[in-house]
Design an enzyme around this catalytic site. Structure first.
Site, short mmCIF file in Angstrom:
data_model
loop_
_atom_site.label_atom_id
_atom_site.label_comp_id
_atom_site.label_asym_id
_atom_site.label_seq_id
_atom_site.Cartn_x
_atom_site.Cartn_y
_atom_site.Cartn_z
N ASP A 1 34.94 -8.69 36.02
CA ASP A 1 35.98 -8.03 36.81
C ASP A 1 37.08 -8.98 37.28
O ASP A 1 38.16 -8.53 37.66
CB ASP A 1 35.37 -7.35 38.04
CG ASP A 1 34.54 -6.12 37.69
OD1 ASP A 1 34.46 -5.79 36.49
OD2 ASP A 1 33.98 -5.52 38.61
N MET B 1 35.83 -1.22 32.55
CA MET B 1 35.18 -1.59 33.81
C MET B 1 36.21 -2.13 34.81
O MET B 1 37.34 -2.43 34.44
CB MET B 1 34.05 -2.59 33.56
CG MET B 1 32.78 -1.90 33.10
SD MET B 1 31.38 -3.04 33.07
CE MET B 1 30.03 -1.88 32.82
O1 F6P Z 1 30.68 -6.22 38.46
C1 F6P Z 1 30.67 -6.19 37.10
C2 F6P Z 1 30.41 -4.80 36.61
O2 F6P Z 1 30.41 -4.86 35.21
C3 F6P Z 1 31.39 -3.75 37.14
O3 F6P Z 1 32.61 -3.74 36.46
C4 F6P Z 1 30.59 -2.49 36.99
O4 F6P Z 1 30.99 -1.50 37.88
C5 F6P Z 1 29.21 -2.94 37.29
O5 F6P Z 1 29.13 -4.31 36.99
C6 F6P Z 1 28.15 -2.16 36.54
O6 F6P Z 1 26.91 -2.56 36.97
P1 F6P Z 1 25.53 -2.08 36.32
O7 F6P Z 1 25.30 -2.92 35.10
O8 F6P Z 1 24.53 -2.34 37.39
O9 F6P Z 1 25.68 -0.65 35.95
#
Ligand code: F6P
Length: 356
Positions: A141, A183
């Site tokens: 991010d 994302m």
């Molecule tokens: O923080 C990094 C990230 O890839 C975000 O962009 C996204 O919302 C989140 O992690 C997704 O997390 P998970 O893998 O727990 O669904």
């Protein structure tokens, strides 16, 4: 401090150092681990152990020895050889006491914590409880303060840009609107960069709540003018302006994080219904986080890893290694985690010049 012929700082006494990877995974984690281990073992003569599954491994005293040999071949590999979770010592009964017990039982002099906003905030909290921690900023991010870049971001942008390029050709063939959800939980760095790089018709990010009617009017004008195919890039955390679209209730994962992903479908439905333009959705999701890091991310991760073990030896506890003006320097964690790094108005303004 004196330098040897390779430009490295003088090596003080060998230390024992723990490493963990926490939060969501990210391309470049293994390259950081390899960077830490290489300089730790070869230059300082340190012992390095890797805790498994993030803070969970420290709480449960579960680790593996990390040697140069154990790290062979991991530079280009995505994911993390250590595993990762979002568990922190503050979620577990006596968690902090267990962390301290693990550190003293294994005679550890320091802990290198590789993670995003949540993991680094936890690193700061453990530092405030007396733990000698050094942070390394990770996240696709790119939203961590104090550093111009986090590793993983360049890879995610490259993947999203390639996807947008591919969407262009199929969109043009069918004269469609393509919504591409990328994302970006709280910030729109991936969306903005990939949107500019991929020539998006419009890019919607969390920093600027959008009015769907304005989006639709612009698309209608564009298609009326005889230009065909539109790509709308939307960050998963983008939100409609208050009172414009009713969003369904969002689910929460077991760590209390809102499970994002879905705004692309909602937006596409609204566009199709309000404009009559045929619209399709692509949600890139975890594709952006998987697989091999780009050369830029491999280099940044390697530099972060080497700088993190140097920071341990220079006693920069409570700091995070950061990219600033092309150099890697330690920055106080308290300054880096206090506020997220948002997309600048200057960059978003560049993106808007190409809208519709
Ligand atoms: O923080 C990094 C990230 O890839 C975000 O962009 C996204 O919302 C989140 O992690 C997704 O997390 P998970 O893998 O727990 O669904």
């Amino acid at each position: 401090m004196a330098q040897d012929q390779t430009g490295s700082t003088e090596s003080p006494k060998p230390l024992s150092v723990g490493v963990l990877t926490g939060g969501g995974d990210c391309p470049g984690l293994n390259a950081v681990i390899r960077g830490v281990v290489r300089k730790a073992e070869k230059h300082y003569g340190d012992r390095v152990v890797g805790f498994l599954d993030g803070w969970k491994g420290v709480i449960e005293n579960d680790f593996m020895e990390l040697t140069i040999d154990a790290c062979r071949g991991i530079l280009p590999r995505g994911g993390t050889i250590l595993g990762t979770t979002r568990i922190t010592p503050f979620m577990v009964e006596d968690g902090m006491a267990k962390v301290k017990a693990t550190m003293s039982e294994n005679d550890l002099d320091a802990l290198i914590v590789i993670g995003g906003e949540g993991t680094l905030s936890c690193a700061l909290a453990t530092y405030n409880e007396g733990l000698p921690v050094v942070g390394v900023p990770k996240t696709i991010d790119n939203d961590i303060g104090g550093t111009e870049r986090t590793f993983g971001f360049d890879t995610a942008v490259a993947i999203a840009t390639e996807a947008i390029d591919r969407l262009h050709t199929t969109a043009e063939s069918h004269d469609r609107v393509m919504v591409c959800e990328v994302m970006g939980r709280h910030v729109g760095h991936i969306a903005t960069w990939a949107g500019i790089a991929g020539g998006a018709t419009m890019t919607l990010i969390p920093e600027h709540p959008f009015d769907v009617q304005i989006v639709c009017d612009a698309l209608v004008r564009r298609h009326e003018n005889g230009r065909f195919a539109s790509i709308v890039v939307v960050a998963e955390g983008a939100t409609p302006a208050p009172g414009t679209i009713d969003l369904p209730k969002q689910e929460v994962d077991r760590y209390g994080h809102i499970r994002l992903g879905g705004i692309g479908h909602i937006l596409a439905g609204e566009i199709e219904q309000r404009t009559g333009l045929e619209t399709r959705v692509t949600t890139l999701g975890h594709i952006q986080r998987g697989g091999t890091p780009t050369p830029f991310d491999r280099v940044l991760s390697t530099r972060f890893g080497v700088a993190a073990i140097d920071a341990v030896h220079t006693g920069h506890f409570g700091h995070m290694v950061a990219l600033r003006s092309a150099s890697i320097t330690p920055q106080p964690l308290v300054d880096c985690v206090s506020e997220l790094k948002y997309v600048s108005d200057e960059l978003y303004d560049v993106a808007t010049q190409f809208f519709a």
